[in-house]
Scaffold this motif. Sequence first.
Motif, PDB file in Angstrom:
ATOM      1  N   GLY A   1       0.820  -1.200   0.000  1.00 53.81           N
ATOM      2  CA  GLY A   1       0.000   0.000   0.000  1.00 53.81           C
ATOM      3  C   GLY A   1       0.854   1.250   0.000  1.00 53.81           C
ATOM      4  O   GLY A   1       1.738   1.414   0.849  1.00 53.81           O
ATOM      5  N   ALA A   2       0.626   2.146  -0.966  1.00 48.62           N
ATOM      6  CA  ALA A   2       1.429   3.361  -1.109  1.00 48.62           C
ATOM      7  C   ALA A   2       0.603   4.608  -0.841  1.00 48.62           C
ATOM      8  O   ALA A   2       0.842   5.655  -1.443  1.00 48.62           O
ATOM      9  N   GLY A   3      -0.383   4.497   0.054  1.00 51.11           N
ATOM     10  CA  GLY A   3      -1.122   5.673   0.487  1.00 51.11           C
ATOM     11  C   GLY A   3      -0.430   6.338   1.664  1.00 51.11           C
ATOM     12  O   GLY A   3       0.767   6.126   1.908  1.00 51.11           O
ATOM     13  N   LEU A   4      -1.180   7.144   2.409  1.00 54.31           N
ATOM     14  CA  LEU A   4      -0.587   7.836   3.550  1.00 54.31           C
ATOM     15  C   LEU A   4      -0.013   6.867   4.577  1.00 54.31           C
ATOM     16  O   LEU A   4       1.087   7.082   5.093  1.00 54.31           O
ATOM     17  N   ALA A   5      -0.748   5.805   4.889  1.00 52.96           N
ATOM     18  CA  ALA A   5      -0.276   4.860   5.903  1.00 52.96           C
ATOM     19  C   ALA A   5       0.997   4.163   5.445  1.00 52.96           C
ATOM     20  O   ALA A   5       1.980   4.065   6.193  1.00 52.96           O
ATOM     21  N   GLY A   6       1.010   3.672   4.223  1.00 50.12           N
ATOM     22  CA  GLY A   6       2.193   2.983   3.723  1.00 50.12           C
ATOM     23  C   GLY A   6       3.397   3.905   3.620  1.00 50.12           C
ATOM     24  O   GLY A   6       4.525   3.528   3.959  1.00 50.12           O
ATOM     25  N   ALA A   7       3.169   5.129   3.141  1.00 49.29           N
ATOM     26  CA  ALA A   7       4.272   6.084   3.017  1.00 49.29           C
ATOM     27  C   ALA A   7       4.833   6.451   4.384  1.00 49.29           C
ATOM     28  O   ALA A   7       6.049   6.564   4.570  1.00 49.29           O
ATOM     29  N   ALA A   8       3.951   6.644   5.373  1.00 49.51           N
ATOM     30  CA  ALA A   8       4.414   6.973   6.718  1.00 49.51           C
ATOM     31  C   ALA A   8       5.204   5.817   7.324  1.00 49.51           C
ATOM     32  O   ALA A   8       6.226   6.034   7.988  1.00 49.51           O
ATOM     33  N   CYS A   9       4.751   4.590   7.096  1.00 49.91           N
ATOM     34  CA  CYS A   9       5.495   3.422   7.583  1.00 49.91           C
ATOM     35  C   CYS A   9       6.872   3.344   6.927  1.00 49.91           C
ATOM     36  O   CYS A   9       7.874   3.053   7.590  1.00 49.91           O
ATOM     37  N   ALA A  10       6.931   3.591   5.622  1.00 51.70           N
ATOM     38  CA  ALA A  10       8.211   3.546   4.922  1.00 51.70           C
ATOM     39  C   ALA A  10       9.177   4.580   5.477  1.00 51.70           C
ATOM     40  O   ALA A  10      10.363   4.297   5.692  1.00 51.70           O
ATOM     41  N   LEU A  11       8.685   5.783   5.732  1.00 51.85           N
ATOM     42  CA  LEU A  11       9.549   6.832   6.260  1.00 51.85           C
ATOM     43  C   LEU A  11      10.035   6.472   7.665  1.00 51.85           C
ATOM     44  O   LEU A  11      11.232   6.600   7.973  1.00 51.85           O
ATOM     45  N   ALA A  12       9.117   6.020   8.522  1.00 53.84           N
ATOM     46  CA  ALA A  12       9.499   5.694   9.898  1.00 53.84           C
ATOM     47  C   ALA A  12      10.469   4.519   9.944  1.00 53.84           C
ATOM     48  O   ALA A  12      11.478   4.562  10.662  1.00 53.84           O
ATOM     49  N   LEU A  13      10.207   3.458   9.185  1.00 54.85           N
ATOM     50  CA  LEU A  13      11.080   2.284   9.220  1.00 54.85           C
ATOM     51  C   LEU A  13      12.433   2.570   8.593  1.00 54.85           C
ATOM     52  O   LEU A  13      13.468   2.098   9.079  1.00 54.85           O
ATOM     53  N   SER A  14      12.446   3.350   7.521  1.00 55.48           N
ATOM     54  CA  SER A  14      13.737   3.666   6.882  1.00 55.48           C
ATOM     55  C   SER A  14      14.630   4.445   7.842  1.00 55.48           C
ATOM     56  O   SER A  14      15.855   4.289   7.843  1.00 55.48           O
ATOM     57  N   ARG A  15      14.018   5.270   8.694  1.00 54.61           N
ATOM     58  CA  ARG A  15      14.804   6.042   9.657  1.00 54.61           C
ATOM     59  C   ARG A  15      15.275   5.194  10.831  1.00 54.61           C
ATOM     60  O   ARG A  15      16.069   5.657  11.644  1.00 54.61           O
ATOM     61  N   GLN A  16      14.786   3.963  10.900  1.00 55.38           N
ATOM     62  CA  GLN A  16      15.298   3.003  11.875  1.00 55.38           C
ATOM     63  C   GLN A  16      16.286   2.034  11.226  1.00 55.38           C
ATOM     64  O   GLN A  16      16.659   1.030  11.831  1.00 55.38           O
ATOM     65  N   GLY A  17      16.705   2.339  10.006  1.00 49.10           N
ATOM     66  CA  GLY A  17      17.692   1.515   9.320  1.00 49.10           C
ATOM     67  C   GLY A  17      17.129   0.304   8.617  1.00 49.10           C
ATOM     68  O   GLY A  17      17.880  -0.614   8.260  1.00 49.10           O
ATOM     69  N   VAL A  18      15.815   0.278   8.379  1.00 47.34           N
ATOM     70  CA  VAL A  18      15.175  -0.855   7.708  1.00 47.34           C
ATOM     71  C   VAL A  18      15.019  -0.526   6.221  1.00 47.34           C
ATOM     72  O   VAL A  18      14.490   0.531   5.864  1.00 47.34           O
TER      73      VAL A  18
END
Length: 443
Positions: A153-170
Amino acid sequence: AHAGSALAELAMQLAGRWPPLTPGLHTLAFEAGRVELLLGLGDARELLRELVLQADALYLDGFAPQRNPELWDDWLLRSLSRLAAPGASAATWSIHRPMRRALAALGFEVALAPGFAGKPEMTVARFAPRHTPQRPAGREPLAPGARRTVIVGAGLAGAACALALSRQGVDCTVVEALPGPAQASSGNPAGLFHGTVNADDGLHARFNRAAALATQACLAELAVPHQRGLLRLETRLPLARMAGVPGYVEALSADEASALAGTGLAHPAWYYPGGGAIEPAAYARAMLAASGAALRLATPIAALREVPQGWQLLDAAGALVEEAPLVVLAGGHGQLPLLGGPLVDLADELTLQRGQLTHLTEAPWCPPLPVAGGGYVIADGGGGVWCGATAQDGDLDPALREADQADNLQRYAALAGLPGPQGTPLSIPLAGRVAWRHEAPGD
Protein backbone atom coordinates in the motif's frame (compact mmCIF):
# COMPACT_ATOMS: atom_id res chain seq x y z
CA ALA A 1 21.82 32.28 25.22
CA HIS A 2 24.10 29.98 23.18
CA ALA A 3 24.93 32.49 20.42
CA GLY A 4 28.54 32.79 21.55
CA SER A 5 29.11 29.11 22.31
CA ALA A 6 30.63 26.37 20.18
CA LEU A 7 27.18 24.75 19.99
CA ALA A 8 25.34 27.78 18.63
CA GLU A 9 24.19 26.03 15.43
CA LEU A 10 22.94 22.96 17.29
CA ALA A 11 21.19 25.17 19.84
CA MET A 12 19.40 27.02 17.05
CA GLN A 13 18.23 23.72 15.55
CA LEU A 14 16.90 22.63 18.93
CA ALA A 15 15.12 25.94 19.52
CA GLY A 16 13.60 25.79 16.04
CA ARG A 17 12.07 22.37 16.71
CA TRP A 18 11.02 23.02 20.32
CA PRO A 19 7.33 22.07 20.63
CA PRO A 20 4.51 24.05 22.22
CA LEU A 21 4.41 23.57 25.99
CA THR A 22 1.78 20.85 25.96
CA PRO A 23 2.04 17.85 28.30
CA GLY A 24 3.14 14.50 26.93
CA LEU A 25 5.89 13.07 24.75
CA HIS A 26 7.29 14.98 21.77
CA THR A 27 9.63 13.43 19.18
CA LEU A 28 12.07 15.94 17.66
CA ALA A 29 13.94 14.75 14.55
CA PHE A 30 17.34 15.99 13.41
CA GLU A 31 19.80 15.05 10.65
CA ALA A 32 17.02 13.89 8.30
CA GLY A 33 15.59 11.66 11.01
CA ARG A 34 18.87 9.93 11.90
CA VAL A 35 18.88 11.57 15.33
CA GLU A 36 15.74 11.73 17.47
CA LEU A 37 15.08 13.41 20.78
CA LEU A 38 12.09 12.18 22.77
CA LEU A 39 11.17 15.11 24.97
CA GLY A 40 8.74 14.61 27.85
CA LEU A 41 6.90 17.65 29.22
CA GLY A 42 5.04 17.10 32.45
CA ASP A 43 5.33 15.17 35.70
CA ALA A 44 8.30 12.79 35.36
CA ARG A 45 6.57 10.15 37.45
CA GLU A 46 3.54 10.16 35.15
CA LEU A 47 5.66 10.15 31.98
CA LEU A 48 7.67 7.13 33.15
CA ARG A 49 4.48 5.09 33.05
CA GLU A 50 4.08 5.87 29.34
CA LEU A 51 7.58 4.96 28.18
CA VAL A 52 8.15 1.70 26.32
CA LEU A 53 11.89 1.33 25.71
CA GLN A 54 15.16 -0.29 26.72
CA ALA A 55 17.73 2.37 27.55
CA ASP A 56 21.46 1.84 27.07
CA ALA A 57 22.38 4.87 29.20
CA LEU A 58 20.65 6.79 32.00
CA TYR A 59 21.60 10.19 33.38
CA LEU A 60 19.94 11.41 36.58
CA ASP A 61 19.72 15.19 36.90
CA GLY A 62 16.62 15.83 38.98
CA PHE A 63 18.09 18.73 40.98
CA ALA A 64 19.21 18.07 44.55
CA PRO A 65 17.66 15.02 46.27
CA GLN A 66 16.98 17.12 49.37
CA ARG A 67 15.04 19.71 47.34
CA ASN A 68 13.29 17.41 44.86
CA PRO A 69 12.95 14.02 46.62
CA GLU A 70 10.19 12.77 44.25
CA LEU A 71 12.78 12.39 41.46
CA TRP A 72 15.15 10.31 43.62
CA ASP A 73 12.92 8.00 45.63
CA ASP A 74 12.80 4.22 45.42
CA TRP A 75 9.72 4.17 43.17
CA LEU A 76 11.28 6.36 40.51
CA LEU A 77 14.61 4.52 40.55
CA ARG A 78 12.75 1.19 40.29
CA SER A 79 10.85 2.56 37.29
CA LEU A 80 14.13 3.48 35.62
CA SER A 81 15.55 0.01 36.25
CA ARG A 82 12.56 -1.50 34.42
CA LEU A 83 13.50 0.61 31.38
CA ALA A 84 17.23 -0.24 31.48
CA ALA A 85 18.75 -2.82 29.17
CA PRO A 86 21.18 -5.30 30.73
CA GLY A 87 24.58 -3.63 30.75
CA ALA A 88 23.13 -0.11 30.61
CA SER A 89 25.22 2.62 32.19
CA ALA A 90 23.90 5.16 34.68
CA ALA A 91 25.50 8.35 35.93
CA THR A 92 24.68 11.38 38.03
CA TRP A 93 26.52 14.28 39.59
CA SER A 94 24.96 13.35 42.94
CA ILE A 95 26.64 11.07 45.45
CA HIS A 96 23.57 10.92 47.72
CA ARG A 97 24.06 7.77 49.81
CA PRO A 98 20.39 6.60 49.90
CA MET A 99 20.27 6.90 46.10
CA ARG A 100 23.39 4.75 45.71
CA ARG A 101 21.99 2.11 48.07
CA ALA A 102 18.72 2.03 46.14
CA LEU A 103 20.52 1.61 42.80
CA ALA A 104 22.60 -1.24 44.20
CA ALA A 105 19.48 -2.98 45.52
CA LEU A 106 17.93 -2.77 42.04
CA GLY A 107 20.83 -4.60 40.38
CA PHE A 108 23.21 -1.77 39.52
CA GLU A 109 26.94 -2.05 40.19
CA VAL A 110 27.61 1.36 41.75
CA ALA A 111 30.90 3.22 42.12
CA LEU A 112 32.25 6.73 42.64
CA ALA A 113 34.27 8.49 39.95
CA PRO A 114 36.01 11.88 39.63
CA GLY A 115 33.39 14.60 39.25
CA PHE A 116 33.07 17.49 36.82
CA ALA A 117 32.15 21.18 36.85
CA GLY A 118 33.69 21.66 40.26
CA LYS A 119 32.27 18.47 41.77
CA PRO A 120 34.99 16.33 43.43
CA GLU A 121 33.03 13.07 42.89
CA MET A 122 30.08 11.68 40.94
CA THR A 123 28.17 8.40 40.84
CA VAL A 124 28.53 5.90 37.98
CA ALA A 125 26.79 2.54 37.67
CA ARG A 126 26.20 -0.41 35.36
CA PHE A 127 22.97 -2.41 35.28
CA ALA A 128 23.79 -6.06 36.00
CA PRO A 129 20.63 -7.65 37.45
CA ARG A 130 20.76 -11.19 38.75
CA HIS A 131 17.47 -11.97 37.05
CA THR A 132 16.16 -10.34 33.88
CA PRO A 133 12.36 -10.04 34.12
CA GLN A 134 10.37 -11.17 31.11
CA ARG A 135 8.86 -8.29 29.17
CA PRO A 136 5.09 -8.36 28.43
CA ALA A 137 4.36 -10.05 25.11
CA GLY A 138 2.70 -6.88 23.81
CA ARG A 139 5.98 -5.00 24.20
CA GLU A 140 8.15 -7.49 22.36
CA PRO A 141 9.13 -6.58 18.78
CA LEU A 142 7.42 -8.67 16.11
CA ALA A 143 10.55 -9.08 14.00
CA PRO A 144 13.49 -7.83 16.09
CA GLY A 145 16.19 -8.81 13.58
CA ALA A 146 14.44 -7.63 10.44
CA ARG A 147 16.48 -5.22 8.34
CA ARG A 148 14.17 -5.40 5.32
CA THR A 149 10.41 -5.04 4.99
CA VAL A 150 7.76 -5.06 2.30
CA ILE A 151 4.93 -2.57 2.77
CA VAL A 152 1.71 -3.28 0.86
CA GLY A 153 0.00 0.00 0.00
CA ALA A 154 1.43 3.36 -1.11
CA GLY A 155 -1.12 5.67 0.49
CA LEU A 156 -0.59 7.84 3.55
CA ALA A 157 -0.28 4.86 5.90
CA GLY A 158 2.19 2.98 3.72
CA ALA A 159 4.27 6.08 3.02
CA ALA A 160 4.41 6.97 6.72
CA CYS A 161 5.49 3.42 7.58
CA ALA A 162 8.21 3.55 4.92
CA LEU A 163 9.55 6.83 6.26
CA ALA A 164 9.50 5.69 9.90
CA LEU A 165 11.08 2.28 9.22
CA SER A 166 13.74 3.67 6.88
CA ARG A 167 14.80 6.04 9.66
CA GLN A 168 15.30 3.00 11.88
CA GLY A 169 17.69 1.52 9.32
CA VAL A 170 15.17 -0.85 7.71
CA ASP A 171 15.33 -1.26 3.92
CA CYS A 172 11.79 -0.80 2.54
CA THR A 173 10.00 -1.92 -0.60
CA VAL A 174 6.50 -0.51 -1.13
CA VAL A 175 4.13 -2.56 -3.31
CA GLU A 176 1.04 -0.82 -4.69
CA ALA A 177 -1.81 -2.40 -6.69
CA LEU A 178 -2.74 0.87 -8.46
CA PRO A 179 -0.68 2.75 -11.09
CA GLY A 180 0.48 5.43 -8.66
CA PRO A 181 0.78 6.31 -4.97
CA ALA A 182 -2.23 7.54 -2.98
CA GLN A 183 -4.92 6.83 -5.56
CA ALA A 184 -7.44 5.09 -3.28
CA SER A 185 -8.64 6.45 0.09
CA SER A 186 -5.57 8.70 0.30
CA GLY A 187 -6.47 10.18 -3.07
CA ASN A 188 -8.90 12.79 -1.73
CA PRO A 189 -7.89 16.21 -3.09
CA ALA A 190 -7.67 17.80 0.36
CA GLY A 191 -7.63 16.76 3.99
CA LEU A 192 -7.48 18.46 7.37
CA PHE A 193 -4.92 18.01 10.12
CA HIS A 194 -5.13 19.47 13.62
CA GLY A 195 -5.17 18.41 17.24
CA THR A 196 -8.05 18.33 19.68
CA VAL A 197 -8.86 20.02 22.98
CA ASN A 198 -10.35 18.12 25.89
CA ALA A 199 -10.91 19.30 29.45
CA ASP A 200 -9.34 16.22 31.06
CA ASP A 201 -6.64 15.92 28.35
CA GLY A 202 -7.29 12.20 28.06
CA LEU A 203 -5.64 9.61 25.85
CA HIS A 204 -7.61 10.58 22.73
CA ALA A 205 -6.70 14.26 23.05
CA ARG A 206 -3.04 13.53 23.74
CA PHE A 207 -2.80 11.09 20.82
CA ASN A 208 -4.36 13.54 18.38
CA ARG A 209 -2.18 16.38 19.64
CA ALA A 210 0.98 14.31 19.21
CA ALA A 211 -0.09 13.27 15.71
CA ALA A 212 -0.89 16.84 14.69
CA LEU A 213 2.40 18.22 16.00
CA ALA A 214 4.33 15.40 14.30
CA THR A 215 2.52 16.10 11.02
CA GLN A 216 3.29 19.80 11.32
CA ALA A 217 6.99 19.04 11.83
CA CYS A 218 7.12 16.50 9.00
CA LEU A 219 5.44 18.86 6.52
CA ALA A 220 8.00 21.53 7.36
CA GLU A 221 10.93 19.12 7.09
CA LEU A 222 9.80 17.73 3.73
CA ALA A 223 8.72 21.16 2.41
CA VAL A 224 5.23 19.92 1.48
CA PRO A 225 2.97 22.80 0.34
CA HIS A 226 -0.12 23.13 2.51
CA GLN A 227 -2.69 25.59 3.80
CA ARG A 228 -1.59 26.91 7.20
CA GLY A 229 -3.92 27.51 10.13
CA LEU A 230 -7.34 26.02 10.89
CA LEU A 231 -10.51 27.11 12.68
CA ARG A 232 -12.75 24.62 14.48
CA LEU A 233 -16.04 25.96 15.80
CA GLU A 234 -16.87 25.37 19.47
CA THR A 235 -20.62 24.83 19.84
CA ARG A 236 -20.78 23.63 23.47
CA LEU A 237 -18.46 25.80 25.55
CA PRO A 238 -18.77 29.56 26.02
CA LEU A 239 -15.67 31.61 25.28
CA ALA A 240 -15.09 32.22 29.01
CA ARG A 241 -14.47 28.48 29.50
CA MET A 242 -12.13 28.07 26.54
CA ALA A 243 -8.43 28.13 27.44
CA GLY A 244 -5.77 28.01 24.75
CA VAL A 245 -2.13 26.91 24.80
CA PRO A 246 0.38 29.34 23.23
CA GLY A 247 1.81 27.97 20.02
CA TYR A 248 -0.71 25.13 19.84
CA VAL A 249 -4.27 26.44 20.02
CA GLU A 250 -5.96 29.78 20.69
CA ALA A 251 -9.51 30.46 21.87
CA LEU A 252 -11.18 33.07 19.65
CA SER A 253 -14.47 34.90 20.04
CA ALA A 254 -17.06 34.59 17.26
CA ASP A 255 -16.05 38.04 15.99
CA GLU A 256 -12.33 37.17 15.99
CA ALA A 257 -12.97 33.85 14.25
CA SER A 258 -15.26 35.53 11.70
CA ALA A 259 -12.49 37.98 10.80
CA LEU A 260 -10.15 35.09 10.03
CA ALA A 261 -12.79 33.07 8.18
CA GLY A 262 -14.07 35.91 6.02
CA THR A 263 -17.71 35.27 6.95
CA GLY A 264 -19.98 35.66 9.94
CA LEU A 265 -19.54 32.67 12.26
CA ALA A 266 -22.16 32.02 14.91
CA HIS A 267 -19.82 30.48 17.50
CA PRO A 268 -16.42 30.99 19.09
CA ALA A 269 -13.67 28.83 17.65
CA TRP A 270 -10.41 27.12 18.36
CA TYR A 271 -7.62 28.40 16.12
CA TYR A 272 -4.81 25.92 15.44
CA PRO A 273 -1.91 27.93 13.95
CA GLY A 274 0.04 24.75 13.20
CA GLY A 275 -2.96 22.89 11.73
CA GLY A 276 -4.28 23.28 8.23
CA ALA A 277 -5.05 21.31 5.07
CA ILE A 278 -2.91 19.30 2.66
CA GLU A 279 -3.22 17.34 -0.53
CA PRO A 280 -2.79 13.80 0.86
CA ALA A 281 -1.23 12.45 -2.34
CA ALA A 282 1.47 15.14 -2.32
CA TYR A 283 2.26 14.32 1.29
CA ALA A 284 2.45 10.59 0.53
CA ARG A 285 4.78 11.17 -2.43
CA ALA A 286 7.06 13.35 -0.29
CA MET A 287 7.31 10.72 2.45
CA LEU A 288 8.01 7.96 -0.07
CA ALA A 289 10.76 10.03 -1.69
CA ALA A 290 12.34 10.85 1.68
CA SER A 291 12.25 7.20 2.73
CA GLY A 292 14.29 6.05 -0.26
CA ALA A 293 11.99 3.03 -0.52
CA ALA A 294 11.83 0.98 -3.69
CA LEU A 295 8.38 1.43 -5.22
CA ARG A 296 6.61 -1.29 -7.22
CA LEU A 297 3.41 0.05 -8.80
CA ALA A 298 0.56 -1.80 -10.52
CA THR A 299 1.48 -4.90 -8.52
CA PRO A 300 -1.56 -6.46 -6.79
CA ILE A 301 -0.95 -8.93 -3.96
CA ALA A 302 -3.44 -11.80 -3.74
CA ALA A 303 -2.06 -13.87 -0.88
CA LEU A 304 0.48 -14.05 1.93
CA ARG A 305 2.36 -17.22 2.81
CA GLU A 306 4.35 -17.66 5.99
CA VAL A 307 7.75 -19.34 5.56
CA PRO A 308 10.64 -19.94 7.98
CA GLN A 309 12.40 -16.78 6.77
CA GLY A 310 9.33 -14.60 7.18
CA TRP A 311 6.62 -13.95 4.59
CA GLN A 312 6.09 -14.43 0.88
CA LEU A 313 3.77 -12.18 -1.14
CA LEU A 314 2.03 -13.91 -4.05
CA ASP A 315 0.08 -12.69 -7.07
CA ALA A 316 -3.25 -14.08 -8.29
CA ALA A 317 -1.47 -16.92 -10.11
CA GLY A 318 0.44 -17.93 -6.99
CA ALA A 319 3.73 -16.60 -8.27
CA LEU A 320 6.19 -15.02 -5.84
CA VAL A 321 6.22 -11.22 -5.94
CA GLU A 322 8.29 -10.34 -2.86
CA GLU A 323 9.70 -11.98 0.24
CA ALA A 324 10.79 -10.39 3.52
CA PRO A 325 11.05 -11.15 7.24
CA LEU A 326 8.58 -8.32 7.95
CA VAL A 327 5.43 -7.35 6.03
CA VAL A 328 3.25 -4.31 6.72
CA LEU A 329 -0.30 -4.23 5.37
CA ALA A 330 -1.23 -0.59 4.78
CA GLY A 331 -3.62 -0.74 1.86
CA GLY A 332 -7.05 -0.34 3.43
CA HIS A 333 -10.10 -2.55 3.13
CA GLY A 334 -8.93 -4.18 -0.09
CA GLN A 335 -6.35 -6.11 1.92
CA LEU A 336 -8.77 -7.68 4.39
CA PRO A 337 -8.73 -11.01 2.49
CA LEU A 338 -4.99 -11.22 3.22
CA LEU A 339 -5.71 -11.42 6.96
CA GLY A 340 -6.02 -15.17 7.17
CA GLY A 341 -5.67 -17.55 10.08
CA PRO A 342 -5.85 -16.00 13.56
CA LEU A 343 -6.14 -12.48 12.10
CA VAL A 344 -9.58 -13.17 10.60
CA ASP A 345 -11.21 -12.17 13.90
CA LEU A 346 -9.38 -8.83 13.77
CA ALA A 347 -10.80 -8.11 10.33
CA ASP A 348 -14.30 -8.87 11.59
CA GLU A 349 -13.96 -6.23 14.32
CA LEU A 350 -13.18 -3.41 11.86
CA THR A 351 -15.96 -1.18 10.55
CA LEU A 352 -15.75 0.10 6.99
CA GLN A 353 -17.02 3.66 6.69
CA ARG A 354 -17.94 5.37 3.43
CA GLY A 355 -17.45 9.11 3.05
CA GLN A 356 -18.50 11.46 0.24
CA LEU A 357 -17.15 14.98 -0.16
CA THR A 358 -18.42 17.64 -2.56
CA HIS A 359 -16.67 20.08 -4.89
CA LEU A 360 -18.10 23.53 -5.59
CA THR A 361 -16.16 25.04 -8.47
CA GLU A 362 -17.62 28.52 -7.83
CA ALA A 363 -18.28 29.02 -4.15
CA PRO A 364 -20.14 32.00 -2.63
CA TRP A 365 -17.76 31.74 0.32
CA CYS A 366 -14.14 30.63 -0.12
CA PRO A 367 -12.40 30.74 3.29
CA PRO A 368 -8.78 31.91 3.47
CA LEU A 369 -8.07 29.02 5.86
CA PRO A 370 -9.84 25.69 6.47
CA VAL A 371 -12.90 25.86 8.73
CA ALA A 372 -14.42 22.83 10.50
CA GLY A 373 -17.23 22.07 12.91
CA GLY A 374 -20.21 19.92 11.95
CA GLY A 375 -18.46 19.54 8.59
CA TYR A 376 -15.55 21.28 6.92
CA VAL A 377 -14.69 23.66 4.09
CA ILE A 378 -11.32 23.79 2.31
CA ALA A 379 -10.53 26.22 -0.50
CA ASP A 380 -9.35 24.57 -3.70
CA GLY A 381 -7.10 27.47 -4.72
CA GLY A 382 -9.17 28.30 -7.80
CA GLY A 383 -12.24 30.02 -6.41
CA GLY A 384 -14.01 26.85 -5.34
CA VAL A 385 -14.12 24.67 -2.23
CA TRP A 386 -14.19 21.09 -1.09
CA CYS A 387 -16.77 20.48 1.62
CA GLY A 388 -18.24 17.56 3.49
CA ALA A 389 -18.29 14.96 4.51
CA THR A 390 -20.83 12.21 4.98
CA ALA A 391 -20.18 9.05 7.01
CA GLN A 392 -22.02 5.77 6.45
CA ASP A 393 -20.90 2.54 8.11
CA GLY A 394 -20.81 -0.61 6.01
CA ASP A 395 -21.74 1.23 2.80
CA LEU A 396 -19.81 -0.03 -0.24
CA ASP A 397 -21.52 2.13 -2.89
CA PRO A 398 -18.77 3.85 -4.95
CA ALA A 399 -21.14 6.18 -6.82
CA LEU A 400 -21.67 9.84 -5.98
CA ARG A 401 -25.15 10.38 -4.56
CA GLU A 402 -27.41 13.43 -4.81
CA ALA A 403 -28.64 13.00 -1.23
CA ASP A 404 -25.09 13.03 0.12
CA GLN A 405 -24.21 16.09 -1.93
CA ALA A 406 -27.26 17.91 -0.56
CA ASP A 407 -26.16 17.00 2.96
CA ASN A 408 -22.66 18.37 2.31
CA LEU A 409 -24.07 21.59 0.89
CA GLN A 410 -26.19 22.06 4.00
CA ARG A 411 -23.05 21.70 6.09
CA TYR A 412 -21.34 24.27 3.88
CA ALA A 413 -24.22 26.70 4.24
CA ALA A 414 -24.24 26.33 8.02
CA LEU A 415 -20.50 26.98 8.29
CA ALA A 416 -20.65 29.89 5.85
CA GLY A 417 -23.48 31.58 7.72
CA LEU A 418 -25.63 31.51 4.60
CA PRO A 419 -29.41 31.68 5.10
CA GLY A 420 -29.87 28.00 4.41
CA PRO A 421 -29.81 25.42 1.61
CA GLN A 422 -31.47 27.93 -0.69
CA GLY A 423 -28.36 30.11 -0.31
CA THR A 424 -26.14 27.42 -1.84
CA PRO A 425 -26.00 26.40 -5.50
CA LEU A 426 -27.92 23.14 -5.09
CA SER A 427 -28.37 22.86 -8.84
CA ILE A 428 -24.65 22.28 -9.41
CA PRO A 429 -23.75 19.05 -11.20
CA LEU A 430 -22.92 16.09 -9.02
CA ALA A 431 -19.24 16.57 -8.23
CA GLY A 432 -16.99 15.16 -5.56
CA ARG A 433 -15.31 11.95 -4.47
CA VAL A 434 -16.10 8.78 -2.50
CA ALA A 435 -13.57 7.00 -0.29
CA TRP A 436 -13.53 4.57 2.62
CA ARG A 437 -11.72 4.19 5.90
CA HIS A 438 -11.63 1.62 8.67
CA GLU A 439 -12.68 2.22 12.25
CA ALA A 440 -11.61 0.01 15.10
CA PRO A 441 -13.80 -0.63 18.15
CA GLY A 442 -13.78 2.40 20.42
CA ASP A 443 -12.81 4.89 17.66
